[in-house]
Design a protein around this motif. Structure first.
Motif, PDB file in Angstrom:
ATOM      1  N   PRO A  23       0.568  -0.894   0.104  1.00  0.00           N
ATOM      2  CA  PRO A  23      -0.266   0.034   0.376  1.00  0.00           C
ATOM      3  C   PRO A  23       1.303   1.343  -0.023  1.00  0.00           C
ATOM      4  O   PRO A  23       1.793   1.183   0.226  1.00  0.00           O
ATOM      5  N   PRO A  24       0.479   2.516  -0.591  1.00  0.00           N
ATOM      6  CA  PRO A  24       1.398   3.836  -0.189  1.00  0.00           C
ATOM      7  C   PRO A  24       1.030   4.696   0.718  1.00  0.00           C
ATOM      8  O   PRO A  24       0.055   4.637   1.410  1.00  0.00           O
ATOM      9  N   SER A  25       1.693   5.341   0.724  1.00  0.00           N
ATOM     10  CA  SER A  25       1.737   6.468   2.082  1.00  0.00           C
ATOM     11  C   SER A  25       0.068   7.170   1.556  1.00  0.00           C
ATOM     12  O   SER A  25       0.209   7.472   0.327  1.00  0.00           O
ATOM     13  N   ARG A  26      -0.083   8.229   2.261  1.00  0.00           N
ATOM     14  CA  ARG A  26      -0.837   9.038   1.918  1.00  0.00           C
ATOM     15  C   ARG A  26      -0.226  10.192   1.417  1.00  0.00           C
ATOM     16  O   ARG A  26      -0.716  10.417   0.280  1.00  0.00           O
ATOM     17  N   LEU A  27       0.908  10.274   1.906  1.00  0.00           N
ATOM     18  CA  LEU A  27       1.821  11.379   0.480  1.00  0.00           C
ATOM     19  C   LEU A  27       1.829  11.155  -0.693  1.00  0.00           C
ATOM     20  O   LEU A  27       1.497  11.374  -1.957  1.00  0.00           O
ATOM     21  N   GLU A  28       2.414   9.774  -0.526  1.00  0.00           N
ATOM     22  CA  GLU A  28       2.894   8.793  -2.176  1.00  0.00           C
ATOM     23  C   GLU A  28       1.164   8.722  -2.590  1.00  0.00           C
ATOM     24  O   GLU A  28       0.926   9.180  -4.420  1.00  0.00           O
ATOM     25  N   VAL A  29       0.412   8.576  -2.105  1.00  0.00           N
ATOM     26  CA  VAL A  29      -1.183   8.420  -2.715  1.00  0.00           C
ATOM     27  C   VAL A  29      -1.416  10.142  -3.639  1.00  0.00           C
ATOM     28  O   VAL A  29      -2.559  10.150  -4.649  1.00  0.00           O
ATOM     29  N   ILE A  30      -1.414  11.124  -3.217  1.00  0.00           N
ATOM     30  CA  ILE A  30      -1.220  12.316  -3.186  1.00  0.00           C
ATOM     31  C   ILE A  30      -0.881  12.727  -4.582  1.00  0.00           C
ATOM     32  O   ILE A  30      -0.998  12.582  -5.567  1.00  0.00           O
ATOM     33  N   ARG A  31       0.301  12.264  -4.609  1.00  0.00           N
ATOM     34  CA  ARG A  31       1.719  12.784  -5.433  1.00  0.00           C
ATOM     35  C   ARG A  31       1.343  11.973  -6.438  1.00  0.00           C
ATOM     36  O   ARG A  31       1.291  12.124  -7.989  1.00  0.00           O
ATOM     37  N   THR A  32       0.809  10.289  -6.578  1.00  0.00           N
ATOM     38  CA  THR A  32       0.259   9.325  -7.324  1.00  0.00           C
ATOM     39  C   THR A  32      -0.492   9.624  -8.404  1.00  0.00           C
ATOM     40  O   THR A  32      -0.523   9.824  -9.529  1.00  0.00           O
ATOM     41  N   LEU A  33      -1.568  10.532  -8.119  1.00  0.00           N
ATOM     42  CA  LEU A  33      -2.898  10.598  -8.209  1.00  0.00           C
ATOM     43  C   LEU A  33      -2.466  12.439  -8.982  1.00  0.00           C
ATOM     44  O   LEU A  33      -3.446  12.192 -10.407  1.00  0.00           O
ATOM     45  N   PHE A  34      -1.910  12.973  -8.675  1.00  0.00           N
ATOM     46  CA  PHE A  34      -1.591  13.726  -9.456  1.00  0.00           C
ATOM     47  C   PHE A  34      -0.365  13.212 -10.081  1.00  0.00           C
ATOM     48  O   PHE A  34      -1.335  14.145 -11.770  1.00  0.00           O
ATOM     49  N   ARG A  35      -0.239  13.271 -10.704  1.00  0.00           N
ATOM     50  CA  ARG A  35       1.014  12.148 -11.425  1.00  0.00           C
ATOM     51  C   ARG A  35      -0.253  11.480 -12.657  1.00  0.00           C
ATOM     52  O   ARG A  35       0.652  11.507 -14.045  1.00  0.00           O
ATOM     53  N   ASN A  36       0.150  10.260 -12.181  1.00  0.00           N
ATOM     54  CA  ASN A  36      -0.749  10.073 -13.103  1.00  0.00           C
ATOM     55  C   ASN A  36      -1.307   8.681 -12.307  1.00  0.00           C
ATOM     56  O   ASN A  36      -0.667   7.772 -11.410  1.00  0.00           O
ATOM     57  N   PRO A  37      -2.720   8.860 -12.276  1.00  0.00           N
ATOM     58  CA  PRO A  37      -3.836   7.595 -10.814  1.00  0.00           C
ATOM     59  C   PRO A  37      -3.963   5.960 -11.766  1.00  0.00           C
ATOM     60  O   PRO A  37      -4.007   5.187 -10.807  1.00  0.00           O
ATOM     61  N   LEU A  38      -3.089   6.147 -12.648  1.00  0.00           N
ATOM     62  CA  LEU A  38      -2.605   4.490 -13.036  1.00  0.00           C
ATOM     63  C   LEU A  38      -2.452   3.861 -12.418  1.00  0.00           C
ATOM     64  O   LEU A  38      -2.264   2.205 -12.443  1.00  0.00           O
ATOM     65  N   GLU A  39      -1.042   4.903 -11.768  1.00  0.00           N
ATOM     66  CA  GLU A  39       0.012   4.214 -11.326  1.00  0.00           C
ATOM     67  C   GLU A  39      -0.215   3.652  -9.593  1.00  0.00           C
ATOM     68  O   GLU A  39       0.234   3.302  -9.109  1.00  0.00           O
ATOM     69  N   LEU A  40      -1.389   3.696  -9.333  1.00  0.00           N
ATOM     70  CA  LEU A  40      -1.823   4.053  -7.446  1.00  0.00           C
ATOM     71  C   LEU A  40      -2.627   2.624  -7.100  1.00  0.00           C
ATOM     72  O   LEU A  40      -1.959   2.015  -6.506  1.00  0.00           O
ATOM     73  N   TRP A  41      -2.895   1.625  -8.169  1.00  0.00           N
ATOM     74  CA  TRP A  41      -3.349   0.957  -7.915  1.00  0.00           C
ATOM     75  C   TRP A  41      -3.108  -0.639  -7.913  1.00  0.00           C
ATOM     76  O   TRP A  41      -2.246  -1.257  -8.790  1.00  0.00           O
ATOM     77  N   GLY A  42      -3.033  -1.433  -6.920  1.00  0.00           N
ATOM     78  CA  GLY A  42      -2.792  -2.796  -6.000  1.00  0.00           C
ATOM     79  C   GLY A  42      -3.095  -4.218  -6.685  1.00  0.00           C
ATOM     80  O   GLY A  42      -4.539  -3.916  -7.931  1.00  0.00           O
ATOM     81  N   GLU A  43      -1.966  -4.788  -6.514  1.00  0.00           N
ATOM     82  CA  GLU A  43      -2.816  -6.376  -7.401  1.00  0.00           C
ATOM     83  C   GLU A  43      -3.637  -6.466  -6.976  1.00  0.00           C
ATOM     84  O   GLU A  43      -4.749  -7.682  -7.862  1.00  0.00           O
ATOM     85  N   PRO A  44      -4.757  -6.809  -5.464  1.00  0.00           N
ATOM     86  CA  PRO A  44      -6.418  -7.324  -5.255  1.00  0.00           C
ATOM     87  C   PRO A  44      -7.330  -6.281  -6.237  1.00  0.00           C
ATOM     88  O   PRO A  44      -8.328  -6.800  -6.973  1.00  0.00           O
ATOM     89  N   SER A  45      -6.759  -5.204  -6.824  1.00  0.00           N
ATOM     90  CA  SER A  45      -8.034  -4.483  -7.629  1.00  0.00           C
ATOM     91  C   SER A  45      -7.464  -5.047  -9.183  1.00  0.00           C
ATOM     92  O   SER A  45      -8.564  -4.876  -9.458  1.00  0.00           O
ATOM     93  N   TYR A  46      -6.972  -6.178  -9.097  1.00  0.00           N
ATOM     94  CA  TYR A  46      -6.814  -7.015 -10.659  1.00  0.00           C
ATOM     95  C   TYR A  46      -6.784  -8.279 -10.391  1.00  0.00           C
ATOM     96  O   TYR A  46      -7.313  -8.894 -11.359  1.00  0.00           O
ATOM     97  N   SER A  47      -7.258  -8.364  -8.963  1.00  0.00           N
ATOM     98  CA  SER A  47      -7.702  -9.785  -8.822  1.00  0.00           C
ATOM     99  C   SER A  47      -9.324 -10.318  -8.349  1.00  0.00           C
ATOM    100  O   SER A  47      -9.451 -11.352  -7.936  1.00  0.00           O
TER     101      SER A  47
END
Length: 471
Positions: A23-47
């Motif tokens: 899981p990403p940290s809270r700060l990493e979530v913010i950075r990733t959603l701003f940069r590229n939300p497609l990079e946020l989702w983890g393995e459970p989201s795809y399974s």
């Protein structure tokens, strides 16, 4: 149920973020959603079929189960409004356009535009789509003769804009100085992304610093809309205006129809965003075919046969199954609308086939994400690979209605779905009959989510004349 991929195509896995394992940290979530939300989702989201977790203090339900997708988008759609974060991103651009309007405003707009986009009416645009595609191909001839490298992401934006302008606006959209595709890119890469203030759900009047640079291209598009409307009004008054989409909307202005602002918002939606989904999917299709020469050869043989047969272009959608399959697989891997965010208007509960209950409280986030769904291990064989054969007749029928959502579903399904499919197949047939697109050392696309799934820094391909074409 997993749909098997009966593919002859050599295995090709196009670029996409690898699912996270931690899981990403809270700060990493913010950075990733701003940069590229497609990079946020983890393995459970795809399974996993359904995931529920706290996200910035809000219960978020990630929906992959086709039954729950149907419940949210169709069976109980009246109980689901647009997700607030989505609206905070899109409403500054589109205001009360069809993609962002809700309630009575959306109902009036949808009813007003529905006659233009019936399958029968859309088929009536086929010859105009063919004419504009051929003109565009003529303009690309010089690059093809030189074997030049072109940015097909921008090129397809220009092509779909030309088709949109001719079919829905009778060629009368005001053109201003500069490259249209560049204006679109500037708008979407500034305004069409999540700002940290959106995640905190700050009111819309709170400034979004990250979007300041987008105001200039947005004003550019608003100016195009205003001038286009003003040029058409005198022709409506003296009964010389063409009976097209623009005239239809302007005639609906009034107390029982649409307001002037709603008309402007809907015209902007179609000029600035309505063509964008098709443009991006066309570019991704050309790239994927360049990386799959075996299937590309089948498409080329097919388009050669149909284009030279003299068949009416209105029939091409049915006569070109391989071409259509390539485009549909491109929309699976790079869905035009990667996230369909919703929020319950009242508390809701859904029970799966095993008796497990999922509670979705009022106002919480419910995410139906085609990006994740289309790559989900439960529903697709070889989910990350380019396998267009899965969309050929005989295979296409096995794909569940709610596991493939390139145009959404339910009352808010894309109004232009038939229009877009027909446009794409005709455009691809014309281009692939005359040209071959191949990757170069500079072809290193990376998908990023803005309004659509776009290739970061463009999508360069070499274009050349086909020496083996049947003419």
């Amino acid at each position: 149920m997993t749909v098997a991929a009966t593919a002859d195509t050599l295995a090709f896995e196009p670029p996409a973020p690898i699912p996270r394992n931690t899981p990403p940290s809270r700060l990493e979530v913010i950075r990733t959603l701003f940069r590229n939300p497609l990079e946020l989702w983890g393995e459970p989201s795809y399974s996993e079929p359904v995931i529920q977790a706290k996200f910035f203090g809000q219960l978020t339900t990630i929906v992959n189960h086709p039954g729950l997708i149907r419940h949210v988008l169709v069976d109980n759609a009246a109980n689901y409004g647009m997700q607030p974060v989505r609206q905070l991103v899109l409403r500054p651009i589109l205001r009360d356009g069809l993609l962002t309007a809700e309630g009575d405003t959306w109902k009036r707009s949808r009813k007003a535009m529905a006659p233009v986009f019936t399958p029968r009416h859309a088929r009536g645009f086929a010859n105009q789509m063919l004419e504009q595609s051929m003109k565009f191909a003529d303009g690309m001839q010089g690059s093809a003769k030189a074997g030049a490298e072109v940015n097909v992401s921008q090129e397809m934006t220009e092509l779909t804009f030309a088709i949109l302008a001719e079919t829905l606006f009778s060629g009368e959209i005001v053109r201003t100085a500069g490259n249209f595709a560049e204006h679109v890119d500037k708008l979407l890469h500034t305004m069409g992304r999540i700002d940290p203030m959106d995640l905190l759900q700050a009111p819309s009047f709170v400034p979004r610093v990250t979007r300041w640079a987008g105001q200039r291209p947005l004003n550019h598009f608003r100016r195009i809309v205003a001038e286009t409307m003003e040029q058409r009004r005198p022709r409506i008054a003296d009964c010389t205006a063409p009976r097209d989409f623009l005239t239809l909307l302007l005639e609906l202005e009034g107390p029982d129809g649409l307001t002037r602002e709603e008309i402007e918002d809907n015209i902007l939606t179609f000029i600035g965003a309505g063509h964008e989904t098709t443009a991006r999917s066309l570019a991704w299709t050309l790239y994927l075919l360049a990386e799959a020469p075996h299937f590309r050869a089948q498409v080329e043989a097919e388009v050669d046969r149909v284009v030279t047969s003299g068949a009416d272009p209105v029939e091409w959608l049915e006569l070109l199954p391989h071409t259509r399959a390539a485009f549909e697989e491109a929309m699976r891997l790079y869905p035009p609308a990667p996230n369909l965010g919703r929020a319950p208007l009242k508390d809701d509960v859904w029970t799966d086939e095993n008796g497990r209950r999922y509670e979705m409280p009022e106002g919480e986030a419910v995410l139906v994400m085609p990006w994740v769904l289309h790559r989900h291990k439960l529903y697709w064989d070889k989910p990350r690979q380019f396998v267009p054969e899965r969309f050929l007749p005989g295979n296409r029928e096995k794909i569940g209605r709610f596991q493939y959502l390139p145009f959404g579903a339910g009352p808010r399904i894309c109004i232009g779905a038939t229009f877009a499919l027909q446009e794409a197949v005709i455009a691809l047939a014309v281009l692939l009959n005359r040209f071959r697109f191949e990757t170069t050392i500079n072809t290193k696309p990376w998908p990023v989510q803005r309004l659509t799934v776009q290739p970061l820094a463009g999508l360069p391909l070499r274009v050349s004349e086909r020496q083996d074409r049947r003419s």
